[in-house]
Each structure stands twice: as structure tokens, then as C-alpha cells.
Design a protein around this motif. Structure first.
Motif, short mmCIF file in Angstrom:
data_model
loop_
_atom_site.label_atom_id
_atom_site.label_comp_id
_atom_site.label_asym_id
_atom_site.label_seq_id
_atom_site.Cartn_x
_atom_site.Cartn_y
_atom_site.Cartn_z
N TRP A 118 -40.05 -22.39 -3.38
CA TRP A 118 -38.99 -22.88 -2.49
C TRP A 118 -38.83 -21.98 -1.26
O TRP A 118 -38.61 -22.47 -0.15
N PHE A 119 -38.97 -20.66 -1.47
CA PHE A 119 -38.80 -19.72 -0.37
C PHE A 119 -39.98 -19.83 0.60
O PHE A 119 -39.80 -19.80 1.83
N ALA A 120 -41.18 -19.97 0.05
CA ALA A 120 -42.36 -20.16 0.90
C ALA A 120 -42.23 -21.45 1.70
O ALA A 120 -42.56 -21.49 2.90
N MET A 121 -41.75 -22.50 1.06
CA MET A 121 -41.54 -23.78 1.75
C MET A 121 -40.48 -23.63 2.85
O MET A 121 -40.64 -24.15 3.96
N PHE A 122 -39.42 -22.91 2.55
CA PHE A 122 -38.35 -22.66 3.53
C PHE A 122 -38.92 -21.96 4.77
O PHE A 122 -38.63 -22.35 5.91
N LEU A 123 -39.74 -20.95 4.55
CA LEU A 123 -40.33 -20.21 5.67
C LEU A 123 -41.26 -21.09 6.49
O LEU A 123 -41.26 -21.06 7.73
N TYR A 124 -42.07 -21.89 5.81
CA TYR A 124 -43.03 -22.74 6.51
C TYR A 124 -42.33 -23.78 7.39
O TYR A 124 -42.73 -24.02 8.53
N VAL A 125 -41.27 -24.39 6.87
CA VAL A 125 -40.59 -25.46 7.60
C VAL A 125 -39.61 -24.93 8.64
O VAL A 125 -39.57 -25.42 9.78
N PHE A 126 -38.81 -23.92 8.28
CA PHE A 126 -37.71 -23.52 9.15
C PHE A 126 -38.02 -22.33 10.06
O PHE A 126 -37.27 -22.09 11.02
N ASN A 127 -39.06 -21.56 9.76
CA ASN A 127 -39.51 -20.60 10.77
C ASN A 127 -40.22 -21.42 11.85
O ASN A 127 -41.28 -22.01 11.59
N PRO A 128 -39.64 -21.53 13.04
CA PRO A 128 -40.16 -22.48 14.03
C PRO A 128 -41.59 -22.20 14.47
O PRO A 128 -42.26 -23.09 15.02
N TYR A 129 -42.08 -20.98 14.22
CA TYR A 129 -43.42 -20.64 14.69
C TYR A 129 -44.50 -20.95 13.66
O TYR A 129 -45.67 -20.56 13.84
N PHE A 130 -44.12 -21.66 12.61
CA PHE A 130 -45.11 -22.17 11.67
C PHE A 130 -45.26 -23.68 11.87
O PHE A 130 -45.92 -24.11 12.80
N MET A 131 -44.65 -24.49 11.05
CA MET A 131 -44.87 -25.93 11.10
C MET A 131 -44.55 -26.54 12.47
O MET A 131 -45.32 -27.34 13.00
N LEU A 132 -43.43 -26.16 13.05
CA LEU A 132 -42.98 -26.80 14.29
C LEU A 132 -43.92 -26.51 15.46
O LEU A 132 -44.38 -27.43 16.15
N VAL A 133 -44.19 -25.24 15.70
CA VAL A 133 -45.08 -24.89 16.81
C VAL A 133 -46.50 -25.38 16.54
O VAL A 133 -47.19 -25.84 17.45
N HIS A 134 -46.93 -25.31 15.29
CA HIS A 134 -48.27 -25.80 14.95
C HIS A 134 -48.42 -27.29 15.26
O HIS A 134 -49.51 -27.76 15.57
N ALA A 135 -47.32 -28.03 15.16
CA ALA A 135 -47.36 -29.46 15.45
C ALA A 135 -47.65 -29.73 16.92
O ALA A 135 -48.06 -30.84 17.29
N SER A 136 -47.44 -28.73 17.75
CA SER A 136 -47.70 -28.88 19.18
C SER A 136 -49.06 -28.32 19.57
O SER A 136 -49.84 -28.99 20.24
#
Length: 362
Positions: A118-136
Motif C-alpha cells: 500500500w505504501f509503495a502504491m501510495f508513493l507511485y501514485v501520489f508522488n507527482p514525479y512518478f506516475m503523473l510526470v511519467h504520463a507526460s
């Protein structure tokens, strides 16, 4: 923003439930949900419009050896555009999303204890420089995923295989070449602990004080590696962030010291992830003067998704352990908030759109 929060929280809850053996299927379900969320995005992220426009432009050129001195895109990426020409840009995004989610599913399953999914998932989704920035940044996100796949080979000291993977990653984003020296980290068995904290602190502040000298050295390195086109990023300052100064700056130093200190409690394989994460912090002071260093640091920040759970669980004092967990989560949420309200990212991410808004398959 609301859609990202809802989907993110749902996936964190599902990852939390996966700690129970009979509910182990909830973690794969969470990753499937993220895959769908990323696959159907449309004009979401700073660079989406540029990528979809270039897809049309490159595929309209007859010859493959297209070259533009002002263009910074690599031959591997142009080849991907060519391969997906019959299927369309949407299909390319779907495949890239499947690759990214597949890589992070593998990484978390391999390196993160089940009770900390759950913590790893939290970091991946809510740390903006992982999932969010990668989407761009599609090109670098692909390169980052490939570099992540090299980690087991670095640990096994199969540096030739690891180097080949990193070189392959550079076909999609040339900056990956600069990471070639990390293939030898598998030979470093030295435990960090207190000495690591001192050395890391000295290096951090030395780099901070000697920014201009380091900047010149990097310019020379880029030139020798044939990466002159990335000097573009040396012209740009670090993206504005409130976490770059004041209490946020202290937080980053604290996290670096904790990573270095608690590395001594890990086995050699997880210790490698700690070393990579610790290296990422050294790019922070350089990121203040050039965007390139922030981008390079992104390659080494990703292991943090596994490093932080292991670091927190290694803290013996319960109060300190819970306090550290809450501190990391608080700063992650704050950074998430700053991201969606920033002049740089806000307008491009605040509204989540899907490909179903398009009248044609593009």
C-alpha cells in the motif's frame, strides 16, 4: 485532479488488502485499474499534444533517417512511431502504459514486502514525479522503466547485460547513457551507516557549493558522449517548487541521511536500491541550476518506491517509525497539492480527459 485522487486512494486501499493471503488478488486488480486509467488518457500532461502532433509529422516523412539539428528525439522513438503508424497514437499510449504498469508491478512484487504494498502504491501514485510526470514524458518514462529492469543484473554483477539494457534505453532517451557507471554498483558491498551519512552529507553540500564547476564538467561529459542536444536542459533552471527551499530542503537532506543510515540493516540486494536512492539525492542541489539534473535524478528516484517501505520498517522505535511514515506521506501529499496548483503542471493535469472525447481513433 479529483479523478486522480479517487483512483489513487482506491488503488492504495486495494494494495493494503493484498496483505491478506486470501485477498492477494487485490494488488493485481489495483495495477489493472491504473493501467486503464493511464491507457485512456487524452491530452493529459504537458507534453501530450506535442507527442500526438509529432506522431503525425514523423509518419508523414517518407524516409526513416529523418534528421533535424534542432530536434531532440531519438531514433528508437521514431521507430516506435513508425511501428504504430497503422494502429494509431492511442494504441502506442496503451502499449506504453501496459509496459510501465507491468514494470512497476514486477518491481513492487519483487522488492516490497506484501504488508507494505500500500505504501509503495501510495508513493507511485501520489508522488507527482512518478506516475503523473511519467504520463507526460513518454520517452523518458520508457527509458526509466528499462533502466529499472537492469537492477537485477547489476545486483548479480552481470554488468554487460545491465549496460546493454541501459544502452537500449538510451535509444528512446539519450540521457540514459549517463547512467552507465551504475552497472558497477553491484560490486560495492560496503555498508553505509554513520560513515555513509557523513560522506553523503559532505558530498551534498560540496556539490551545492561547487555547482558551477560540476555544471562545466557535465557539459564536457555531454559533449564527449555525443549528447550535445541535451545542453538545452542546462539552459533551463530547475522547475519551481516550494519543496526546493526552506523546510522542504531540510526534509530532503533528512531523507538522504536516513536512507544512508538504514542501508546497513538491509541485505545486499535491497541495499543496492538504497544506494541508488541515495545517489538520486545528490542531483537535488544541481537541479537548482539546471533542469537536466532533475531529469537525471528521476532515473535514480524510482527505487525509492521500494527503499522507503524498507527504511520505515527497519526503524526499531515505534514512535520514530510511525512519525517517519507520516512525515513522508505528509510531504508527498503536499508535493501532490503543489503540483496540481503549479503554473507549470496545473492546467495540463487538473482536468482528466479520456480518448472517448475524440471523435476518431488517432
Amino acid at each position: 485532479m479529483i479523478e486522480t485522487i479517487v483512483i489513487g486512494l482506491l488503488c492504495v486501499v486495494l494494495a493494503f488488502l493484498a496483505r491478506y493471503k486470501r485477498l492477494s488478488w487485490t494488488f493485481p486488480l489495483a495495477m489493472v485499474i491504473l493501467f486503464v486509467f493511464l491507457s485512456i488518457r487524452y491530452y493529459w500532461g504537458n507534453d501530450y499534444e506535442q507527442y500526438i502532433d509529432k506522431f503525425t509529422i514523423y509518419n508523414a516523412i517518407d524516409r526513416f533517417d529523418y534528421s533535424d539539428p534542432d530536434e531532440r528525439w531519438e531514433v528508437g522513438w521514431i521507430l516506435l512511431y513508425r511501428l504504430f503508424q497503422p494502429l494509431g497514437f492511442f494504441s502506442l499510449v496503451i502499449v506504453l502504459s501496459a509496459f510501465e504498469i507491468g514494470v512497476y508491478y514486477w518491481f513492487i512484487k519483487k522488492y516490497v514486502p506484501r504488508e507494505w504494498y500500500w505504501f509503495a502504491m501510495f508513493l507511485y501514485v501520489f508522488n507527482p514525479y512518478f506516475m503523473l510526470v511519467h504520463a507526460s514524458m513518454l520517452r523518458q518514462a520508457l527509458a526509466i522503466g528499462l533502466v529499472l529492469l537492469s537492477i537485477p543484473y547489476i545486483f548479480k554483477k552481470r554488468f554487460v547485460v545491465a549496460a546493454l539494457i541501459i544502452v537500449f534505453a538510451s535509444l528512446f532517451h539519450s540521457s540514459a547513457k549517463i547512467l552507465l557507471p551504475i552497472v558497477f554498483l553491484g560490486y560495492l558491498n560496503w555498508k553505509m551507516g554513520n560513515k555513509g551519512v557523513i560522506i553523503g552529507g559532505v558530498l551534498f553540500f560540496a556539490i551545492l557549493l561547487l555547482q558551477n564547476i560540476v555544471l562545466h564538467m557535465v557539459e564536457e561529459t555531454l559533449s564527449s558522449l555525443g549528447l550535445n542536444k541535451y545542453t538545452y536542459y542546462l539552459e533551463e533552471g530547475k522547475e519551481t517548487s516550494e519543496l526546493a527551499t526552506g523546510i522542504g530542503f531540510v526534509y530532503q537532506i533528512l531523507m538522504m541521511c536516513m536512507v544512508l543510515y538504514y542501508e546497513k540493516k538491509q541485505d545486499r540486494e535491497i541495499g543496492l536500491l538504497f544506494k541508488l536512492t541515495a545517489l538520486s539525492f545528490l542531483f537535488i542541489p544541481l537541479g537548482f541550476v539546471a533542469q537536466l539534473f532533475s531529469r537525471l535524478g528521476m532515473y535514480l528516484q524510482v527505487p525509492m518506491i521500494a527503499t522507503y517501505p524498507h527504511m520505515v520498517r527497519s526503524i526499531d522505535n515505534k514512535i520514530v517509525r510511525v512519525g517517519t511514515l507520516l512525515l513522508i506521506m505528509a510531504f508527498t501529499v503536499y508535493d501532490f497539492h503543489v503540483f496540481f496548483n503549479s503554473e507549470i503542471y496545473g492546467d495540463f493535469y487538473i482536468k482528466y480527459r479520456t480518448i472517448f472525447e475524440s471523435f476518431v481513433w488517432r
